[in-house]
Design a protein around this motif. Structure first.
Motif, short mmCIF file in Angstrom:
data_model
loop_
_atom_site.label_atom_id
_atom_site.label_comp_id
_atom_site.label_asym_id
_atom_site.label_seq_id
_atom_site.Cartn_x
_atom_site.Cartn_y
_atom_site.Cartn_z
N ASN A 24 0.84 -1.31 0.12
CA ASN A 24 -0.55 0.25 -0.40
C ASN A 24 1.26 1.38 0.13
OD1 ASN A 24 -2.66 -1.33 0.28
ND2 ASN A 24 -3.03 -1.01 2.04
N ARG A 57 -5.64 1.42 -2.50
CA ARG A 57 -5.61 -0.06 -3.12
C ARG A 57 -7.46 1.04 -4.50
NH1 ARG A 57 -4.71 -5.34 -1.35
NH2 ARG A 57 -2.14 -5.29 -0.37
N ILE A 63 -1.59 -6.21 -5.96
CA ILE A 63 -2.44 -5.59 -5.38
C ILE A 63 -3.35 -5.48 -6.84
CG2 ILE A 63 -3.26 -3.10 -5.19
CD1 ILE A 63 -1.03 -2.23 -2.91
#
Ligand code: NZQ
Ligand code: ZN
Length: 386
Positions: free
Chosen positions: A188, A282, A338
């Motif tokens: 992230n 995301r 992701i």
């Protein structure tokens, strides 16, 4: 280059064992409220280190700030500050704890309904409590900027605000404090910092080669270290340090000075988080590739420059090179673990109407560096991201 003001008073205290410096950084007479998230700061020992560095200073801890910090939680901390007469805030955590600290710092002296701070995007903040931070998750850049994002879950709103009163006085950046992060938070962080850079770089040319080359170096560094950070069996100090500094520089005002800025991907992403609780980074990985493709004409020159300088794409027609640059971007996010499609998060076409109506409700109807991302464009982007 466009005209600009650059102002950033945050002192960065970087490196191993720097939490001890709090003893010098926090005023001796300060009455300190330490702010933390869930259990991580306690479990990792960072909170104990912070308390030790504060020594004899009066301090208490407020815990329970959730990811995508909530208005109601922050208001409880505001009450604790007022009741306890605290005059200094110390955020220990990631972007969520730091963002909450900014809101609390502004809300304590604010007269009237504190939600107005969000509705006016911070323009009504006249003063704020002083605060510092100890960063444990490199991603948002909140440790060296004056912006914050607060969520109200009851009305599905996640809104940004900023004020020149909301720069941290200092931020302690010790890369070893990131060693306990789970891989998905590392991923992230890499993707959030990457998209911050893209939102300030991939617009249209204004003859700003310093900002361009600076942004390209951040992107190349993230592309270089990102997969290595995930693959490492033991944390590597230098790569952790590079991620931490890259994420800070990606959103401390420097690369965005004197250039157009986009932020459409972020604003659509915030709605996805507010409605579906998808991690911030995301949502960006879902929206950005589709957004770049939708606006490939408006961003043509910078997409070609990005493709060539960041990904080494030098052959093919302009259109082919732009497609390859967007494909590489998507592939990078996927390699970071992701997913880049709404369907991977269990969302289908019927989810789009609500996102669009929330964008309209929040005034997000003329997004991007040109103000041309209308709700109709946002809808096409989300449809392309299914
Ligand atoms: O809550 P705890 O227990 O502390 O756990 C956190 C949280 O669950 C955990 N964590 C943090 N440091 C850790 C750790 N776990 C193990 N070891 C550590 N050292 O990580 C989880 C996520 O933390 P969070 O703070 O929510 O993540 P992040 O830093 O990505 O922040 C996201 C928030 O920042 C906003 C986002 O919208 C989102 O609300 N942003 C703020 C910006 C700004 N102020 O400039 C810009 C960004 O674009 C972004 O919008
Ligand atoms: Zn972000």
């Amino acid at each position: 280059m466009l005209n600009f003001d650059f102002y950033n008073p945050t002192q960065i205290v970087f490196g191993k064992d720097r939490i001890a410096d709090l003893a010098k950084l926090v005023p001796l007479q300060a009455r300190v409220l330490i702010l933390v998230g869930g259990a991580s700061a306690e479990k990792t020992g960072t909170l104990a280190e912070v308390r030790q560095a504060l020594g004899a200073r009066q301090h208490e801890t407020f815990s329970g700030i959730e990811p995508n910090p909530g208005f109601d939680t922050a208001m409880k901390a505001v009450q604790q500050v007022r009741d306890g007469g605290f005059d200094f805030l110390l955020a220990v955590g990631g972007g969520s704890v730091i963002d909450a600290a900014k809101f609390i710092a502004a809300a304590v002296p604010f007269e009237g309904d504190a939600w107005d701070i969000l509705l006016k995007r911070g323009s009504n903040i006249k003063t704020a409590l002083p605060f510092g931070t100890v960063l444990t998750l490199p991603a948002t850049g909140s440790e060296m900027n004056n912006g914050s994002v607060i969520t109200r879950r009851d009305i599905g709103a996640k809104l940004p605000f900023r004020s020149r009163h909301l720069f941290p006085q200092f931020s302690v950046l010790d890369p070893t404090k990131t060693y306990t992060l789970p891989p998905q938070q590392i991923a992230n962080g890499v993707v959030d910092a990457f998209v911050h850079t893209v939102e300030q770089y991939l617009t249209y040319p204004v003859n700003a080669p310093v900002q361009d080359r600076f942004a390209e170096s951040l992107l190349q560094t993230l592309i270089d270290i990102g997969p290595r950070l995930l693959a490492a069996t033991e944390p590597n100090y230098d790569d952790r340090a590079s991620l931490m500094w890259a994420a800070t520089l990606a959103l401390n005002g420097l690369i965005g000075a004197g250039v157009p800025q986009d932020w459409a991907t972020h604003m659509i992403g915030h709605e996805l988080t507010a409605l579906h609780n998808i991690d911030h980074a995301r949502t960006l990985a879902i929206v950005l590739p589709a957004m770049l493709n939708e606006r490939r004409v408006q961003k043509r020159d910078k997409l070609l420059q990005y493709g060539e300088r960041v990904w080494g794409i030098r052959s093919g027609s302009d259109d082919e090179r732009i497609t390859a640059a967007i494909d590489q971007t998507r592939d990078f996010f996927e390699r970071m673990g992701i997913p880049t499609r709404l369907s991977a998060y269990g969302l289908a076409a019927d989810a789009i109407d609500v996102v669009i109506s929330q964008l309209e409700a929040h005034g997000m109807t003329k997004l991007s560096e040109r103000g041309d991302v209308t709700p109709a464009v946002s809808r096409r982007v989300l449809e392309a991201a299914l």
